[in-house]
Write an enzyme that holds these catalytic residues in place. Structure first.
Site, PDB file in Angstrom:
ATOM      1  N   LYS A   1     -10.397  -3.329  -4.887  1.00 48.59           N
ATOM      2  CA  LYS A   1     -11.125  -2.114  -5.265  1.00 48.59           C
ATOM      3  C   LYS A   1     -10.172  -1.055  -5.802  1.00 48.59           C
ATOM      4  CE  LYS A   1     -11.990  -2.149  -0.524  1.00 48.59           C
ATOM      5  NZ  LYS A   1     -13.130  -2.410   0.336  1.00 48.59           N
TER       6      LYS A   1
ATOM      7  N   LYS B   1      -4.690  -9.980  -7.187  1.00 50.63           N
ATOM      8  CA  LYS B   1      -5.868 -10.111  -6.331  1.00 50.63           C
ATOM      9  C   LYS B   1      -6.999  -9.208  -6.834  1.00 50.63           C
ATOM     10  CE  LYS B   1      -5.633  -8.179  -2.283  1.00 50.63           C
ATOM     11  NZ  LYS B   1      -5.289  -7.755  -0.931  1.00 50.63           N
TER      12      LYS B   1
ATOM     13  N   LYS C   1       0.821  -1.216   0.000  1.00 56.41           N
ATOM     14  CA  LYS C   1       0.000   0.000   0.000  1.00 56.41           C
ATOM     15  C   LYS C   1       0.848   1.256   0.000  1.00 56.41           C
ATOM     16  CE  LYS C   1      -4.393  -1.437   1.991  1.00 56.41           C
ATOM     17  NZ  LYS C   1      -5.417  -1.088   2.992  1.00 56.41           N
TER      18      LYS C   1
END
Ligand code: AMP
Ligand code: TRP
Length: 343
Positions: A197, A194, A111
């Protein structure tokens, strides 16, 4: 009785991965466990969230819980920021967890990306807050998708270190519950990534609020390979799980088959048997029909609930009160153990 806790972030666009990896599993656990399901808004703001969207996104997750079959009377549904014990216990855990432990967290690395210096400090200590969510209720079981495994190991390490440091048996050592045929749902455009969103392509994921046409189109456009569908030769010697070398060779094919198995409630062997040797065009038609049949009613119920914010807000307020009644005494005990004056 064992206690179950899990959380989902209100970051918008809940997708099939969230449903099959997590939310669907929450439902069945209600029968024989005390369950607490949290919309983790404090985790969401570890990366920027538009303040105007946070409340609607929180209602979206709560609506998904309700539409999927979580009963707000027997289970507790609430949003994290309302129960201050989460932040209170997270601070104590910031002082228990070690920098070295957090430095190993792969989700932070993913992230934060290349600009780690620019990531929020909250993103770095995110796993400590997650441990606090769980242990503020002394939860013993945590249903999540495969990607949360490392965070749950850290939760165990924190519980063990706290107990050791203070010479107590206060916190339980939590068990992850990662189950079902689709614990890691992959992107429909790239079977090595994966479903997420944050993927810029809408065609990479099926959102829970997608209508029948969108669901069918996304499945029709899903990437595949030129071969026919595989059969049970793709299974491990135990006959139940897919061989990792088979999956690595045909990631898109096995992702779609896993989605079919999970949605149909059929095991992997039966699903492979059913479609062995079929063309993708035939299989995709069946998968689209099954997906619309299973997800359509959930999406429609979510839309209905999101149009009635008063009802959803009432559920979350009631849940928060019940959650606080469990967590506050536990945090008070922690304060006593740590030695805070006045505790
Ligand atoms: P999040 O949206 O990151 O809060 O995730 C909520 C839950 O969905 C967690 O239990 C995740 O492990 C699960 N989850 C998220 N993405 C996927 C995926 N692609 N496949 C399976 N589970 C997932
Ligand atoms: N980190 C989890 C995710 O991104 C969400 C989460 C926060 C959670 N607190 C939790 C999951 C406690 C299980 C238990 O998916």
């Amino acid at each position: 009785m064992s206690r179950v806790f899990s959380g989902v972030q209100p970051t918008g666009d809940l997708h099939l991965g969230n449903y099959l990896g997590a939310i669907r599993n929450f439902v069945g656990l209600q029968d024989d466990h005390e369950c607490i399901y949290c919309v983790v808004d404090m985790h969401a703001i570890t990366v920027w969230q538009d303040p105007a969207q946070l409340a609607p996104h929180t209602r979206e997750v709560a609506s998904a819980f309700l539409a999927s079959g979580i009963d707000p009377k027997t289970s507790i549904i609430f949003n994290q920021s309302r129960v201050s014990a989460h932040a209170g216990l997270a601070w104590v855990f910031n002082c228990v967890a070690r920098m070295g432990w957090l430095n190993r967290m792969t989700q932070f690395k993913e992230k934060a990306g290349k600009h780690r210096e620019n990531a929020s400090v909250g993103l770095y200590v995110y796993p400590n807050l997650m441990a606090a969510d769980i242990l503020a209720y002394k939860a013993t079981h945590v249903p999540v998708g495969e990607d949360q495994k490392q965070h749950l190991e850290l939760t165990r390490d924190i519980a063990i270190k706290f107990n050791n440091d203070f010479g107590t048996e206060f916190f339980p050592v939590t068990e992850p519950l990662i189950f079902g045929e689709a614990t890691r749902v992959m992107s429909l455009r790239d079977g090595t990534k994966k479903m997420s969103k944050s993927d810029p392509s809408e065609y990479s994921r099926i959102n829970l609020t997608d209508g029948a046409d969108d669901i069918a189109t996304k499945i029709r456009k899903a990437r595949t390979d030129p071969n026919e569908l595989p059969g049970t030769e793709a299974l491990d010697a135990d006959g139940t799980t897919l061989r990792s070398d088979a999956v690595a060779e045909r990631p898109e094919a096995f992702n779609l088959i896993s989605i079919y198995a999970a949605l149909s409630g059929q095991d992997m062997a039966a699903t492979l048997d059913q479609f062995a040797g079929a063309q993708f065009s035939t299989f995709k038609g069946e998968l689209a029909d099954l997906s619309v049949a299973k997800l359509g009613p959930i999406g429609a119920e979510m839309q209905r609930l999101m149009a009635d914010p008063g009802h959803v807000d009432g559920v979350l307020a009631d849940g928060a009160e019940r959650a606080a009644a469990i967590a506050e005494p536990i945090l008070r005990d922690v304060h006593k153990i740590v030695g805070f004056l006045g505790a």
